[in-house]
Design a protein around this motif. Sequence first.
Motif, PDB file in Angstrom:
ATOM      1  N   GLN A  95      54.508  36.747  11.073  1.00 50.86           N
ATOM      2  CA  GLN A  95      55.147  35.993  11.470  1.00 50.86           C
ATOM      3  C   GLN A  95      55.688  36.684  12.639  1.00 50.86           C
ATOM      4  O   GLN A  95      57.321  35.838  12.919  1.00 50.86           O
ATOM      5  CB  GLN A  95      55.962  34.514  10.973  1.00 50.86           C
ATOM      6  N   HIS A  96      55.734  37.882  13.510  1.00 51.37           N
ATOM      7  CA  HIS A  96      56.830  38.278  14.096  1.00 51.37           C
ATOM      8  C   HIS A  96      57.501  37.086  14.884  1.00 51.37           C
ATOM      9  O   HIS A  96      59.132  37.972  15.313  1.00 51.37           O
ATOM     10  CB  HIS A  96      56.535  39.753  14.795  1.00 51.37           C
ATOM     11  N   GLN A  97      57.016  36.549  15.646  1.00 52.02           N
ATOM     12  CA  GLN A  97      57.375  36.200  17.217  1.00 52.02           C
ATOM     13  C   GLN A  97      57.862  35.043  16.462  1.00 52.02           C
ATOM     14  O   GLN A  97      59.018  34.125  16.796  1.00 52.02           O
ATOM     15  CB  GLN A  97      56.706  35.930  17.797  1.00 52.02           C
ATOM     16  N   ALA A  98      57.185  33.825  15.493  1.00 46.88           N
ATOM     17  CA  ALA A  98      58.154  31.924  15.131  1.00 46.88           C
ATOM     18  C   ALA A  98      59.536  32.324  14.834  1.00 46.88           C
ATOM     19  O   ALA A  98      59.665  33.451  14.209  1.00 46.88           O
ATOM     20  CB  ALA A  98      57.064  31.804  13.901  1.00 46.88           C
ATOM     21  N   PRO A  99      59.902  31.300  15.060  1.00 51.51           N
ATOM     22  CA  PRO A  99      61.461  31.177  14.264  1.00 51.51           C
ATOM     23  C   PRO A  99      61.042  31.113  13.252  1.00 51.51           C
ATOM     24  O   PRO A  99      60.162  30.717  12.130  1.00 51.51           O
ATOM     25  CB  PRO A  99      61.726  30.225  15.245  1.00 51.51           C
ATOM     26  N   TYR A 100      62.532  31.477  12.395  1.00 54.14           N
ATOM     27  CA  TYR A 100      62.643  30.893  10.668  1.00 54.14           C
ATOM     28  C   TYR A 100      63.236  30.443  10.260  1.00 54.14           C
ATOM     29  O   TYR A 100      64.428  30.005  10.084  1.00 54.14           O
ATOM     30  CB  TYR A 100      63.661  32.901  10.453  1.00 54.14           C
ATOM     31  N   HIS A 101      62.489  29.371  10.322  1.00 57.06           N
ATOM     32  CA  HIS A 101      62.982  27.977  10.600  1.00 57.06           C
ATOM     33  C   HIS A 101      62.571  27.484   9.443  1.00 57.06           C
ATOM     34  O   HIS A 101      61.270  26.733   8.201  1.00 57.06           O
ATOM     35  CB  HIS A 101      61.932  26.882  11.355  1.00 57.06           C
ATOM     36  N   ILE A 102      63.119  27.782   7.989  1.00 54.57           N
ATOM     37  CA  ILE A 102      62.831  27.299   6.721  1.00 54.57           C
ATOM     38  C   ILE A 102      63.170  25.793   6.076  1.00 54.57           C
ATOM     39  O   ILE A 102      64.785  26.071   6.155  1.00 54.57           O
ATOM     40  CB  ILE A 102      61.841  27.695   5.679  1.00 54.57           C
ATOM     41  N   GLU A 103      63.687  24.494   5.592  1.00 55.72           N
ATOM     42  CA  GLU A 103      64.036  24.203   4.892  1.00 55.72           C
ATOM     43  C   GLU A 103      64.146  24.373   2.885  1.00 55.72           C
ATOM     44  O   GLU A 103      62.895  24.646   2.717  1.00 55.72           O
ATOM     45  CB  GLU A 103      64.020  22.890   5.073  1.00 55.72           C
ATOM     46  N   THR A 104      65.428  24.565   2.717  1.00 59.10           N
ATOM     47  CA  THR A 104      65.370  25.389   0.752  1.00 59.10           C
ATOM     48  C   THR A 104      64.280  24.130   0.495  1.00 59.10           C
ATOM     49  O   THR A 104      64.619  22.448   0.417  1.00 59.10           O
ATOM     50  CB  THR A 104      67.059  24.859   0.022  1.00 59.10           C
ATOM     51  N   LEU A 105      63.452  24.469   0.095  1.00 54.63           N
ATOM     52  CA  LEU A 105      62.112  23.327  -1.054  1.00 54.63           C
ATOM     53  C   LEU A 105      62.133  23.765  -2.288  1.00 54.63           C
ATOM     54  O   LEU A 105      62.039  24.920  -3.227  1.00 54.63           O
ATOM     55  CB  LEU A 105      60.870  23.453  -0.668  1.00 54.63           C
ATOM     56  N   ILE A 106      63.033  22.886  -3.007  1.00 58.10           N
ATOM     57  CA  ILE A 106      63.713  22.824  -4.429  1.00 58.10           C
ATOM     58  C   ILE A 106      63.346  21.812  -5.444  1.00 58.10           C
ATOM     59  O   ILE A 106      64.467  20.479  -4.596  1.00 58.10           O
ATOM     60  CB  ILE A 106      64.740  23.946  -4.429  1.00 58.10           C
ATOM     61  N   ARG A 107      62.556  21.568  -6.627  1.00 54.99           N
ATOM     62  CA  ARG A 107      62.613  20.513  -8.030  1.00 54.99           C
ATOM     63  C   ARG A 107      63.688  19.576  -7.654  1.00 54.99           C
ATOM     64  O   ARG A 107      63.512  18.785  -7.283  1.00 54.99           O
ATOM     65  CB  ARG A 107      61.131  20.572  -7.860  1.00 54.99           C
ATOM     66  N   ASN A 108      64.459  20.295  -8.361  1.00 55.26           N
ATOM     67  CA  ASN A 108      65.640  19.851  -9.673  1.00 55.26           C
ATOM     68  C   ASN A 108      66.670  20.462  -8.723  1.00 55.26           C
ATOM     69  O   ASN A 108      67.029  21.695 -10.197  1.00 55.26           O
ATOM     70  CB  ASN A 108      65.229  19.276 -10.756  1.00 55.26           C
ATOM     71  N   PRO A 109      67.176  20.334  -8.221  1.00 56.74           N
ATOM     72  CA  PRO A 109      68.510  21.855  -7.916  1.00 56.74           C
ATOM     73  C   PRO A 109      69.100  22.299  -8.953  1.00 56.74           C
ATOM     74  O   PRO A 109      70.278  23.082  -8.170  1.00 56.74           O
ATOM     75  CB  PRO A 109      68.852  21.511  -5.860  1.00 56.74           C
ATOM     76  N   GLY A 110      69.731  21.281  -9.305  1.00 58.48           N
ATOM     77  CA  GLY A 110      70.986  21.271 -10.340  1.00 58.48           C
ATOM     78  C   GLY A 110      71.878  21.618  -9.638  1.00 58.48           C
ATOM     79  O   GLY A 110      72.389  21.265  -8.239  1.00 58.48           O
ATOM     80  N   VAL A 111      72.648  21.975 -10.157  1.00 51.84           N
ATOM     81  CA  VAL A 111      74.431  22.180  -9.698  1.00 51.84           C
ATOM     82  C   VAL A 111      74.548  23.218  -9.093  1.00 51.84           C
ATOM     83  O   VAL A 111      75.892  23.788  -8.435  1.00 51.84           O
ATOM     84  CB  VAL A 111      75.557  22.038 -10.919  1.00 51.84           C
ATOM     85  N   SER A 112      73.220  24.462  -9.459  1.00 53.99           N
ATOM     86  CA  SER A 112      74.153  25.751  -7.815  1.00 53.99           C
ATOM     87  C   SER A 112      72.697  26.566  -7.594  1.00 53.99           C
ATOM     88  O   SER A 112      71.586  26.082  -9.068  1.00 53.99           O
ATOM     89  CB  SER A 112      74.771  26.815  -9.609  1.00 53.99           C
ATOM     90  N   THR A 113      72.787  27.160  -6.669  1.00 56.45           N
ATOM     91  CA  THR A 113      71.181  27.051  -6.029  1.00 56.45           C
ATOM     92  C   THR A 113      71.054  27.640  -4.988  1.00 56.45           C
ATOM     93  O   THR A 113      72.450  28.317  -4.742  1.00 56.45           O
ATOM     94  CB  THR A 113      70.223  25.661  -5.794  1.00 56.45           C
ATOM     95  N   PHE A 114      69.932  28.462  -5.315  1.00 58.07           N
ATOM     96  CA  PHE A 114      69.639  29.089  -4.096  1.00 58.07           C
ATOM     97  C   PHE A 114      69.153  29.321  -2.707  1.00 58.07           C
ATOM     98  O   PHE A 114      68.794  28.298  -2.215  1.00 58.07           O
ATOM     99  CB  PHE A 114      68.845  31.156  -4.712  1.00 58.07           C
ATOM    100  N   VAL A 115      69.697  29.613  -1.504  1.00 56.85           N
ATOM    101  CA  VAL A 115      70.290  29.399   0.449  1.00 56.85           C
ATOM    102  C   VAL A 115      69.461  30.615   0.298  1.00 56.85           C
ATOM    103  O   VAL A 115      70.206  31.397   1.063  1.00 56.85           O
ATOM    104  CB  VAL A 115      70.640  28.871   0.407  1.00 56.85           C
ATOM    105  N   ASN A 116      68.256  30.957   0.853  1.00 58.41           N
ATOM    106  CA  ASN A 116      67.976  31.551   1.740  1.00 58.41           C
ATOM    107  C   ASN A 116      68.573  31.531   3.306  1.00 58.41           C
ATOM    108  O   ASN A 116      68.224  30.608   3.832  1.00 58.41           O
ATOM    109  CB  ASN A 116      66.327  31.764   1.834  1.00 58.41           C
ATOM    110  N   ILE A 117      69.061  33.125   4.161  1.00 60.39           N
ATOM    111  CA  ILE A 117      69.533  32.722   5.007  1.00 60.39           C
ATOM    112  C   ILE A 117      68.688  34.148   6.135  1.00 60.39           C
ATOM    113  O   ILE A 117      69.160  33.685   7.201  1.00 60.39           O
ATOM    114  CB  ILE A 117      71.273  32.942   5.201  1.00 60.39           C
ATOM    115  N   THR A 118      68.738  34.959   5.580  1.00 53.15           N
ATOM    116  CA  THR A 118      68.030  35.740   6.269  1.00 53.15           C
ATOM    117  C   THR A 118      66.456  36.291   5.361  1.00 53.15           C
ATOM    118  O   THR A 118      66.560  35.785   4.242  1.00 53.15           O
ATOM    119  CB  THR A 118      68.742  37.087   7.050  1.00 53.15           C
TER     120      THR A 118
END
Length: 452
Positions: A146-169
């Motif tokens: 998806q070269h043109q589409a903006p990179y708009h995703i929300e972090t989807l995580i079922r049980n995030p716990g105390v520490s989690t990963f977030v994609n930024i690029t």
Amino acid sequence: MHTAELQSIPTLTQIGQGEGVYISTYGCQMNENDSERMMSLLEMMDFHSVPTPEQASLIIINSCSIREKPVHKVHSEVGRYRKMKEANPRLRIGVTGCVAQQEKDQLRADIPLLDFVLGTDAIDSLPEVIARVRLNNEPVVNARFQHQAPYHIETLIRNPGVSTFVNITKGCDNFCTFCVVPFTRGRERSRPLQHLLTDVQKLVDRGVREVTLLGQNVNSYESECGVNFAGLLKQLARQTGIERIRYTTSHPKDFNEELMDVMAEHQDKIMEFIHLPVQSGSSEVLERMHRGYSRDEYLGIVEMIYSRLPNAVLSTDIIVGFPGETEAQFQQTMSLLNEVAYENIFAFAYSPRPFTKAQHFSDQISESVKSQRLAQVLALHKETSYALAKQYLGQSLQILVEKFDDETGRVSGRSRQNKSVYFTGGRELIGQTVTVHIQEALPLVMRGERVV
Ligand code: 5AD
Ligand code: SF4
């Protein structure tokens, strides 16, 4: 179509009918995150996660192609499911991730029992794809970027716990000559700043205390309004309630003073643990790898880091046996490992990857030399890491508690420097940051006692 027929077609949210999904994940944290995202999407379709492939009516192999025989691994895993598929006509099997992106239609041509092949940019089409393969029994291959589409995703995580990963690029534009990632993950894209701030705050509201910002090259982040990685860190530290921020992977060529300034200013929130892949200690090899820095420039960055953050802890990636690497050049990697006190290293023997420049270099190194060099690097690191771990004996570290183990009555968590530490304590400590006195210190895990 008649109304009765329409009513008999399940909506996307009903397609799973409570059945099981098994996802087999290979490779890096990006893939782990993608698998979590897929599972979240599938749960919205009334599937649920099961621990073994035998219990599943949908199996996904989320593949990795960064090193060694990735296509072969997919073939052999699908081979293990062949009998299950013959016995259970409802079973659907798909491949996602970097091998799917790399091989596209070829993968399905080679393995006709695959129901779908989804590239790295097509994960969010999973619900529609599953609907098509389940309802129409029609195979799907979708590996377009998806070269043109903006990179708009929300972090989807079922049980995030105390520490989690977030994609930024996502993606990478660096084209290191050994690396397949720019071809399997596409051009680099950054998520909008405001989305990230909102996303992280929502995670905080769900109880998350620590985020690790994720990307192939996080420090070349640039928001649509021109905010860079240092600016993103600053705003996350100031405008969200997150307690701890980490990030990975950073590229030495994009590591600058501005980033150091922000890390130094926000030491309360930004952890002083930095993964800074060097790959080689030889400037000539670095040049042929197209890394964009020399040995001295890299060492200059390390010096800058220690001068601003004296307690910083570094880790790195090393490749041995890159094409043309002489014994003397390899020894420069060994000497760099003596010079920089890495607490953790990930060392690999070079493996030629499709699409990359280095696969065509004529001076490939033999497998036996590669494995000898790898063994030398690992042996040297073993010594260093035990010596470095000992320094923690008797220290008091701030541990963010993540887990409680019923059987042992212990809790575990990580220090600011990303050290795993366990100690006796109760479940109520999960999510709290407590002071722990270290009594036993090994490179990968430490034992301590809570100081109250
Ligand atoms: N061969 C060996 N190691 C590789 N890496 C990436 N591509 C290759 C390859 N072709 C290693 C690098 C990178 C890490 C994620 O994987 O060290 O930093
Ligand atoms: Fe691969 Fe280099 Fe990009 Fe890292 S920076 S993902 S090693 S091309």
